[in-house]
Design a protein around this motif. Structure first.
Motif, PDB file in Angstrom:
ATOM      1  N   LEU A 559     -66.537 -81.698  28.482  1.00 43.27           N
ATOM      2  CA  LEU A 559     -66.825 -82.139  29.840  1.00 43.27           C
ATOM      3  C   LEU A 559     -65.683 -81.661  30.725  1.00 43.27           C
ATOM      4  N   GLU A 560     -66.029 -81.039  31.843  1.00 42.56           N
ATOM      5  CA  GLU A 560     -64.973 -80.439  32.673  1.00 42.56           C
ATOM      6  C   GLU A 560     -65.271 -80.608  34.156  1.00 42.56           C
ATOM      7  N   ASN A 561     -64.287 -81.144  34.868  1.00 42.50           N
ATOM      8  CA  ASN A 561     -64.278 -81.191  36.329  1.00 42.50           C
ATOM      9  C   ASN A 561     -63.001 -80.537  36.831  1.00 42.50           C
ATOM     10  N   VAL A 562     -63.034 -80.063  38.063  1.00 44.23           N
ATOM     11  CA  VAL A 562     -61.818 -79.592  38.731  1.00 44.23           C
ATOM     12  C   VAL A 562     -61.259 -80.742  39.559  1.00 44.23           C
ATOM     13  N   LEU A 563     -59.939 -80.917  39.476  1.00 42.36           N
ATOM     14  CA  LEU A 563     -59.243 -81.974  40.202  1.00 42.36           C
ATOM     15  C   LEU A 563     -58.248 -81.359  41.182  1.00 42.36           C
ATOM     16  N   VAL A 564     -57.962 -82.086  42.246  1.00 42.25           N
ATOM     17  CA  VAL A 564     -56.889 -81.721  43.177  1.00 42.25           C
ATOM     18  C   VAL A 564     -55.822 -82.810  43.098  1.00 42.25           C
ATOM     19  N   ILE A 565     -54.574 -82.409  43.019  1.00 44.73           N
ATOM     20  CA  ILE A 565     -53.478 -83.387  42.947  1.00 44.73           C
ATOM     21  C   ILE A 565     -53.120 -83.841  44.356  1.00 44.73           C
ATOM     22  N   LYS A 566     -53.023 -85.158  44.522  1.00 46.26           N
ATOM     23  CA  LYS A 566     -52.712 -85.731  45.836  1.00 46.26           C
ATOM     24  C   LYS A 566     -51.701 -86.864  45.673  1.00 46.26           C
TER      25      LYS A 566
END
Length: 648
Positions: A559-566
């Motif tokens: 299972l794979e999603n793209v994340l943005v670091i905030k």
């Protein structure tokens, strides 16, 4: 394959000195992960098609080293002429050569296809037995490769500011300030994505990566692009010249590197000292040449004075990874359109599996009604992945796939980087797990998503494994951590639910994503590998969250999603460090049918409900009525979820 090895060994014997061994890396002159067809030398000699691996040919042996993603694939693809060496389990290549080759052995390498740090590591290992790394004057594989694909003349194009977010002038100014602060007077840029990012150009020289085969040299006063000039239109040439960039032929980088070393490159251009740069007079004491030891080839490094080289990670690696606001907006928008394509694909595939194969479908767990299927109606791993590409191609700004789609059924899903071929791929099976890992290149961003589904009745074991992977996926995505934390420290979060059952996976958990660039982007990563310690995770970086589990001969789950670091909104701020968190930008449902609800905690169920609610809300404008009805059903709370539903 035997003929290829025999021809290479004959050529090795004819060298001066005769070679006892020949190294054939996967990389091209730019140390790229994905290379053009004519640069797939390791694949040509070994038959192994994975993106990572290193071939060693001695007088009587042939060995191939690769990592855990490819153990199963390599076992299937290598002939009995080859022996597979498993990285992390078998001795490393440099250790094996030092221990097994005779004293004073001559080991050949094309210096253009090996990085500085790799070549120097080998030389240190070989020194124990006076073995010598010999730089060949030509590539021996090229000499025997009779039908090597020709070089393609693909045009370079400008990447507009509306997508790039920062001008070339801004990037060059920041780079020169960095050079000056490190006492460097110039830098040789060899990584294709760094050249493309710095000069705001894109191309199609490498499949799936919108890059141009080019080098760059930037000094405090001038800038150069080394590229086949036939690829550069007058429009692109004008925009480069407007930013003080001189276009030179690709092969001139070698002589210009030597001129840079002797401080003659700027004088040869006739530029006025200081017109573009940081130093404003001829007393500037910057005397180092900066090269990235991981991406600069040994051939160019050999043109420099080693005592005046700054061997350090390219400053562009981090600058490129820290996305600007325009790039972040573009990536988010690209992932929304991409998510809509994935949902459209699932709707189509669900219908096909029911109508053609008598499957119970995406939502129900019934037995398959067996049917006799005409050959023309059968679905294969390749035919369905082509359909997925079609859904993506209909979306705004689509420019192609970001890597070969991993479309895998049953046992093939256990091959981590499986690449189906039309003639040999499997037919879809309603009684087996189906894993698809795919992505696209859009002008405003690059995407990468994996989902695993079952259209029949999954076993209790498959459900338990899927749910464990999902728990790790959720745990990593929900992490909060102090500034300065690296991906090595977080990798364990995705593995703990699997470890509980004695399960694991042989790949890293996360990599950066380019902005209409490479799908795998550093310098950061989330992994058990030591290099994941090198760079801390920082605000505005992208990173994937992709745990998995693979059972050889049976199935695979990822299972794979793209994340943005905030920045994280924490109640406290211990040590005044500041805390970070992740934001999901990938939108597609997880299959409820594959989840063992008894294993999920209330908090995990709560997260799943929130995520699915956002999927409905965000993707609705891009779906028709039928697709939206399907998505509502795929994301509605299961009866066991109702008590945990919360507002978004």
């Amino acid at each position: 394959m035997a003929d290829i090895l025999a021809s290479l060994r004959s050529l090795m014997a004819s060298q001066s000195p005769p070679l006892d061994a020949l190294l054939v890396p996967s990389e091209d002159y730019h140390q790229s992960e994905y290379v053009s067809a004519r640069d797939k030398r390791r694949e040509f000699v070994s038959g192994f098609t994975g993106s990572a691996g290193l071939a060693l040919i001695t007088k009587n042996e042939a060995r191939l080293w690769t990592d855990g993603r490819y153990f199963l694939q390599a076992t299937q693809q290598l002939s009995d002429q080859w022996k597979l060496m498993r990285i992390g389990e078998d001795p490393p290549l440099d250790v094996w050569m030092s221990d097994n080759l005779q004293k004073e052995a001559a080991i050949g390498i094309d210096p253009w296809c090996v990085s500085v740090d790799t070549a120097q590591r080998w030389e240190r290992a070989f020194a124990k037995k006076n073995q010598k790394l010999v730089q060949t004057s030509t590539n021996l594989v090229d000499e025997i490769w009779k039908n090597r694909p020709p070089a393609e003349i693909n045009p370079a194009v400008d990447h507009p500011l509306e997508f790039a977010g920062r001008s070339v002038a801004e990037k060059l100014k920041a780079l020169r300030e960095k050079l000056s602060s490190e006492k460097a007077r110039g830098i040789i840029i060899t990584a294709l994505d760094e050249v493309a990012w710095l000069y705001n150009i894109r191309g199609s020289d490498v499949s799936y990566s919108p890059v141009v085969h080019a080098f760059a040299i930037v000094t405090l006063n001038s800038a150069f692009l080394y590229v086949d000039k036939r690829k550069v239109s007058s429009k692109v040439s004008s925009s480069l010249q407007a930013n003080g960039i001189e276009v030179r032929e690709y092969g001139a980088v070698s002589s210009d590197a030597a001129m840079l070393a002797s401080n003659q490159l700027d004088q040869a251009t006739g530029v006025n000292f200081g017109q573009n740069g940081v130093c404003q007079n001829d007393t500037c004491d910057n005397d180092l040449i900066w090269v990235d030891p991981a991406s600069c080839c040994y051939a160019l490094f050999s043109k420099l004075d080693a005592n005046k080289v700054l061997l350090q990670q390219s400053p562009l690696a981090l600058a490129k990874a820290l996305k600007n606001p325009v790039e972040l907006d573009g990536l988010k928008n690209a992932h929304i359109r991409d998510g809509a394509a994935v949902v459209q694909y699932l709707v189509w595939l669900d219908k096909q599996m029911q109508e053609i194969y008598g499957a119970s479908g995406y939502f129900l767990e019934g037995e398959v009604t067996s049917k006799k299927i005409p050959e023309t109606m059968k679905l294969t791993e390749v035919s369905v992945s082509d359909k997925l590409e079609g859904f993506r191609a209909s979306k705004e700004h689509f420019r192609g796939l970001s890597f070969p789609t991993i479309s895998s059924v049953g046992p093939n899903a256990a091959i981590i980087h499986y690449s189906p071929q039309a003639k040999t791929c499997a037919e879809l099976d309603p009684n087996s797990i189906y894993l698809f890992d795919s992505g696209a290149q859009y002008l405003d961003g690059t995407t990468d998503i994996t989902r695993t589904v079952h259209f029949g009745k999954p076993s209790a074991h498959e459900k338990a494994c899927y749910t464990s992977v999902l728990k790790g996926h959720i745990a990593l995505g929900n992490a909060r951590f102090p500034n300065g934390t690296n991906g090595y420290s977080l990798d364990i979060l995705a593995r703990i639910p699997l470890w509980r059952y004695g399960l694991d996976y042989r790949h890293g958990t996360g990599h950066g994503i380019g902005s209409y660039l490479n799908v795998h982007e550093g310098p950061h990563q989330i992994s058990f590998r030591p290099q994941a310690r090198n760079v801390p995770l920082q605000v505005s970086m992208t990173v994937t969250d992709e745990p998995g589990y693979y059972e050889d001969g049976n199935f695979g789950i990822r299972l794979e999603n793209v994340l943005v670091i905030k920045e994280a909104d924490t109640e406290f701020n211990f040590g005044d460090k500041g805390y970070l968190s992740f934001e999901h930008i990938t939108w597609a449902p997880y299959q409820i049918k594959l989840i063992d609800l008894s294993i999920l905690t209330p908090e995990e169920i709560q997260w799943l409900n929130r995520y699915h609610s956002k999927c409905r809300e965000i993707l609705a404008p891009y779906l028709d009525k039928n697709e939206m009805e399907w998505l509502k059903k795929a994301t509605e709370p299961h009866s066991s979820f109702v008590g945990h539903m919360v507002a978004t």
